[in-house]
Scaffold this motif. Structure first.
Motif, PDB file in Angstrom:
ATOM      1  N   ILE A 106       0.864  -1.184   0.000  1.00  7.66           N
ATOM      2  CA  ILE A 106       0.000   0.000   0.000  1.00  7.66           C
ATOM      3  C   ILE A 106       0.896   1.228   0.000  1.00  7.66           C
ATOM      4  O   ILE A 106       1.729   1.398   0.893  1.00  7.66           O
ATOM      5  CB  ILE A 106      -0.931   0.025   1.233  1.00  7.66           C
ATOM      6  CG1 ILE A 106      -1.699  -1.298   1.354  1.00  7.66           C
ATOM      7  CG2 ILE A 106      -1.887   1.206   1.145  1.00  7.66           C
ATOM      8  CD1 ILE A 106      -2.607  -1.612   0.204  1.00  7.66           C
ATOM      9  N   SER A 107       0.732   2.086  -0.988  1.00  4.30           N
ATOM     10  CA  SER A 107       1.651   3.226  -1.134  1.00  4.30           C
ATOM     11  C   SER A 107       0.885   4.513  -1.417  1.00  4.30           C
ATOM     12  O   SER A 107       1.111   5.168  -2.425  1.00  4.30           O
ATOM     13  CB  SER A 107       2.664   2.950  -2.246  1.00  4.30           C
ATOM     14  OG  SER A 107       2.009   2.586  -3.450  1.00  4.30           O
ATOM     15  N   GLY A 108      -0.002   4.877  -0.541  1.00  2.71           N
ATOM     16  CA  GLY A 108      -0.767   6.105  -0.726  1.00  2.71           C
ATOM     17  C   GLY A 108       0.130   7.327  -0.780  1.00  2.71           C
ATOM     18  O   GLY A 108       1.166   7.395  -0.106  1.00  2.71           O
ATOM     19  N   LYS A 109      -0.268   8.287  -1.599  1.00  4.16           N
ATOM     20  CA  LYS A 109       0.540   9.499  -1.706  1.00  4.16           C
ATOM     21  C   LYS A 109      -0.359  10.739  -1.681  1.00  4.16           C
ATOM     22  O   LYS A 109      -1.547  10.686  -1.980  1.00  4.16           O
ATOM     23  CB  LYS A 109       1.381   9.476  -2.982  1.00  4.16           C
ATOM     24  CG  LYS A 109       0.644   9.784  -4.269  1.00  4.16           C
ATOM     25  CD  LYS A 109       1.587   9.780  -5.467  1.00  4.16           C
ATOM     26  CE  LYS A 109       0.909  10.248  -6.738  1.00  4.16           C
ATOM     27  NZ  LYS A 109       1.784  10.162  -7.916  1.00  4.16           N
ATOM     28  N   VAL A 110       0.258  11.848  -1.313  1.00  6.30           N
ATOM     29  CA  VAL A 110      -0.423  13.142  -1.270  1.00  6.30           C
ATOM     30  C   VAL A 110      -0.383  13.767  -2.658  1.00  6.30           C
ATOM     31  O   VAL A 110       0.636  13.697  -3.353  1.00  6.30           O
ATOM     32  CB  VAL A 110       0.261  14.072  -0.247  1.00  6.30           C
ATOM     33  CG1 VAL A 110      -0.373  15.462  -0.261  1.00  6.30           C
ATOM     34  CG2 VAL A 110       0.189  13.463   1.151  1.00  6.30           C
ATOM     35  N   ILE A 169      -9.128  -8.515   5.871  1.00  7.07           N
ATOM     36  CA  ILE A 169      -8.687  -8.527   4.471  1.00  7.07           C
ATOM     37  C   ILE A 169      -8.029  -7.204   4.083  1.00  7.07           C
ATOM     38  O   ILE A 169      -7.755  -6.942   2.916  1.00  7.07           O
ATOM     39  CB  ILE A 169      -9.836  -8.869   3.511  1.00  7.07           C
ATOM     40  CG1 ILE A 169     -10.943  -7.811   3.542  1.00  7.07           C
ATOM     41  CG2 ILE A 169     -10.419 -10.237   3.838  1.00  7.07           C
ATOM     42  CD1 ILE A 169     -12.094  -8.092   2.573  1.00  7.07           C
ATOM     43  N   ASN A 170      -7.779  -6.372   5.104  1.00  2.93           N
ATOM     44  CA  ASN A 170      -6.948  -5.165   4.997  1.00  2.93           C
ATOM     45  C   ASN A 170      -7.593  -4.037   4.195  1.00  2.93           C
ATOM     46  O   ASN A 170      -6.888  -3.202   3.626  1.00  2.93           O
ATOM     47  CB  ASN A 170      -5.578  -5.498   4.400  1.00  2.93           C
ATOM     48  CG  ASN A 170      -4.504  -4.513   4.845  1.00  2.93           C
ATOM     49  OD1 ASN A 170      -4.592  -3.933   5.930  1.00  2.93           O
ATOM     50  ND2 ASN A 170      -3.499  -4.318   4.016  1.00  2.93           N
ATOM     51  N   ILE A 178     -16.261  -3.387  -5.112  1.00  2.00           N
ATOM     52  CA  ILE A 178     -15.123  -4.127  -4.563  1.00  2.00           C
ATOM     53  C   ILE A 178     -14.413  -4.905  -5.663  1.00  2.00           C
ATOM     54  O   ILE A 178     -13.181  -4.909  -5.750  1.00  2.00           O
ATOM     55  CB  ILE A 178     -15.593  -5.073  -3.443  1.00  2.00           C
ATOM     56  CG1 ILE A 178     -16.115  -4.276  -2.240  1.00  2.00           C
ATOM     57  CG2 ILE A 178     -14.453  -6.001  -3.009  1.00  2.00           C
ATOM     58  CD1 ILE A 178     -16.768  -5.134  -1.167  1.00  2.00           C
ATOM     59  N   LEU A 179     -15.184  -5.548  -6.525  1.00  3.98           N
ATOM     60  CA  LEU A 179     -14.599  -6.398  -7.565  1.00  3.98           C
ATOM     61  C   LEU A 179     -13.842  -5.598  -8.624  1.00  3.98           C
ATOM     62  O   LEU A 179     -13.027  -6.164  -9.366  1.00  3.98           O
ATOM     63  CB  LEU A 179     -15.685  -7.253  -8.218  1.00  3.98           C
ATOM     64  CG  LEU A 179     -16.342  -8.287  -7.298  1.00  3.98           C
ATOM     65  CD1 LEU A 179     -17.454  -9.027  -8.026  1.00  3.98           C
ATOM     66  CD2 LEU A 179     -15.306  -9.277  -6.764  1.00  3.98           C
ATOM     67  N   SER A 233      -6.552  -7.267  -1.299  1.00  4.65           N
ATOM     68  CA  SER A 233      -7.767  -7.204  -0.487  1.00  4.65           C
ATOM     69  C   SER A 233      -8.968  -7.714  -1.273  1.00  4.65           C
ATOM     70  O   SER A 233      -9.820  -8.427  -0.734  1.00  4.65           O
ATOM     71  CB  SER A 233      -8.013  -5.771  -0.014  1.00  4.65           C
ATOM     72  OG  SER A 233      -7.030  -5.374   0.914  1.00  4.65           O
ATOM     73  N   LYS A 234      -9.045  -7.356  -2.555  1.00  5.44           N
ATOM     74  CA  LYS A 234     -10.136  -7.867  -3.384  1.00  5.44           C
ATOM     75  C   LYS A 234     -10.080  -9.387  -3.465  1.00  5.44           C
ATOM     76  O   LYS A 234     -11.111 -10.070  -3.331  1.00  5.44           O
ATOM     77  CB  LYS A 234     -10.063  -7.269  -4.784  1.00  5.44           C
ATOM     78  CG  LYS A 234     -11.142  -7.798  -5.730  1.00  5.44           C
ATOM     79  CD  LYS A 234     -10.875  -7.442  -7.172  1.00  5.44           C
ATOM     80  CE  LYS A 234      -9.680  -8.197  -7.723  1.00  5.44           C
ATOM     81  NZ  LYS A 234      -9.443  -7.883  -9.154  1.00  5.44           N
TER      82      LYS A 234
END
Length: 456
Positions: free
Chosen positions: A228-232, A336-337, A424-425, A434-435
């Motif tokens: 997971i690499s969220g960015k601003v 499932i995160n 979700i799918l 997670s999916k």
């Protein structure tokens, strides 16, 4: 069913201990939570506003819902519509402060679905370059004596997804066809980015969360290796003429609700403001050839009241927070995160909008960051630092009331998903694991996850 009944009847001595909700878990908006679940559920102001603030909310509500008319008009406070536009009022896209949808059939005008247009390249502020003829947004409506830009329709391709247990679900992949373009062809390299109008709730609460909170959640280079690499997103603030953190919009492309509101007046209604003073005119037309409603067409005082209205809409409370199946679904949602991006709980700081927004524990289920969502959801259009396959994490609060308020359950940035399961799918990229974990749950477990999300 019999087994479930037996288990629910067991005492703690038999080894069964019921799950319990967190303290105040139903208060999605903290003290700014409402307990109305009717078709007007998204339209109430937060508790704790002063009398003067309630008056400002009421004026903003009126301006939000009023239809703008063509200039010149005796109703000078609401003239200046167009010359090109998508809706005649803010509520034309956000009906009952809720969520828009794509056209349901060929020839129907969109009810809150916009098509952003861009060509490769950026201007000096980092903003997308518009299509040379149709600008940055396709507008399928116009005032009298002006031919509209054209007509588009949404065409869906069906795609089947099969769960490991054999269950099949049909997804819809949209494409956009322009049946008429009244001012010539678009650029051959034009990028089309569909954007559905979102429910308006909780904007002031999200605005009051310190930026440091979101920055701390970011992990652009995935330093912790969790995938997971969220960015601003850093964007241009038209008021301060500086670069700021983007928070609002599908790609976090607006730094403030004020700018988001002003951009909507400009792009959606053709109403100029001090922030966006220029009219939207399709080339080769000249906007100076058409009457306007003043300069600017919406004064700062009114623009600020609409913004205050948007910032002080309350968040409906959770329902059924102590239901055992809902609590089990919440556990699976965490296991499932999904909570890696849909962060359940945040804390607001000191709000400069209203004291009632300050120091609240809220449960929006978002990190407000950009995430790579896979090629299936890509629009291939950049937006400041957002790439063509990155989207901001959508807050989930209120999702279970969209059908009550707006009469549909269409989700995602373009409304392609007809329900939560389909949404979700469609998740890919950083959400692929997670999916897949969701797909590997049993039917009963998946139903509990969906039941949980519907309570948000």
């Amino acid at each position: 069913m019999v087994l479930c009944f037996i288990l629910s009847s067991c005492s703690q001595d038999d080894g069964y201990e019921p799950l319990m909700p967190e303290e105040n878990e139903e208060l999605s908006g903290g003290d700014a939570t409402s307990f109305v679940f009717s078709p007007d559920a998204f339209g109430f102001f937060i508790d704790g506003l002063t009398f003067e603030e309630q008056v400002d909310f009421g004026v903003g509500n009126s301006l939000f819902n009023q239809n703008w008319v063509t200039a010149p008009s005796s109703t000078t406070a609401r003239d200046g519509l167009g010359p090109f536009f998508n809706a005649r009022s803010c509520s034309g896209c956000h009906f009952k402060d809720g969520r828009g949808r794509a056209p349901a059939f060929a020839g129907e005008l969109a009810h809150g679905l916009l098509l952003r247009l861009s060509v490769p390249g950026k201007d000096a502020q980092g903003k997308n370059l518009p299509d040379p003829i149709y600008g940055g947004q396709f507008q399928d409506n116009s005032i009298l004596d002006v031919q509209d830009e054209g007509i588009f329709e949404v065409v869906y391709e069906n795609m089947n997804v099969t769960y490991p247990d054999g269950t099949q679900v049909t997804l819809r992949k949209p494409s956009y066809i322009f049946n008429e373009l009244n001012y010539g062809a678009m650029a051959p390299d034009v990028r089309i980015s569909p954007r559905v109008a979102n429910q308006m709730i909780g904007l002031g609460l999200l605005d009051a969360v310190p930026e440091a909170t979101f920055i701390a959640l970011a992990d652009e280079n995935d330093a912790d290796g969790d995938g997971i690499s969220g960015k601003v997103n850093y964007v241009f603030d038209e008021v301060t003429r500086t670069t700021k953190m983007g928070k609002f919009g599908w790609k976090a492309n607006e730094p403030t609700v004020l700018q988001q509101v002003a951009a909507a007046f400009s792009g959606d209604l053709g109403i100029s403001s001090s922030i966006f003073p220029e009219q939207n005119c399709t080339s080769p037309l000249d906007c100076d050839d058409y009457p306007n409603g003043g300069n600017p067409e919406i004064p700062d005082e009114n623009l600020e009241k609409v913004t205050f209205y948007a910032l002080t809409l309350s968040v409906p409370a959770r329902r059924d927070v102590d239901d055992q199946e809902v609590l089990e679904g919440k556990q699976f949602f965490d296991q499932i995160n999904c909570t890696a991006c849909h962060v359940p709980k945040l804390q607001t700081g000191i709000s400069d909008v209203a004291d009632a927004l300050s120091n609240q524990v809220i449960r929006p289920y978002t990190d407000m960051l950009l995430h790579y969502m896979g090629e299936g959801l890509a629009d291939n259009a950049t937006d400041f630092l957002a790439t063509g396959n990155e989207w901001r994490t959508q807050p989930l609060w209120g999702i279970g009331l969209i059908e009550t308020v707006n009469g549909h359950t269409n989700l995602l940035h373009d409304g392609r998903a007809r329900n939560i399961e389909e949404a979700i799918l469609w998740h890919g990229g950083e959400a692929e694991a997670s999916k897949n974990a969701f797909m590997n749950l049993s039917v009963q477990q998946r139903d509990k996850v969906l039941k949980f999300i519907n309570t948000l």
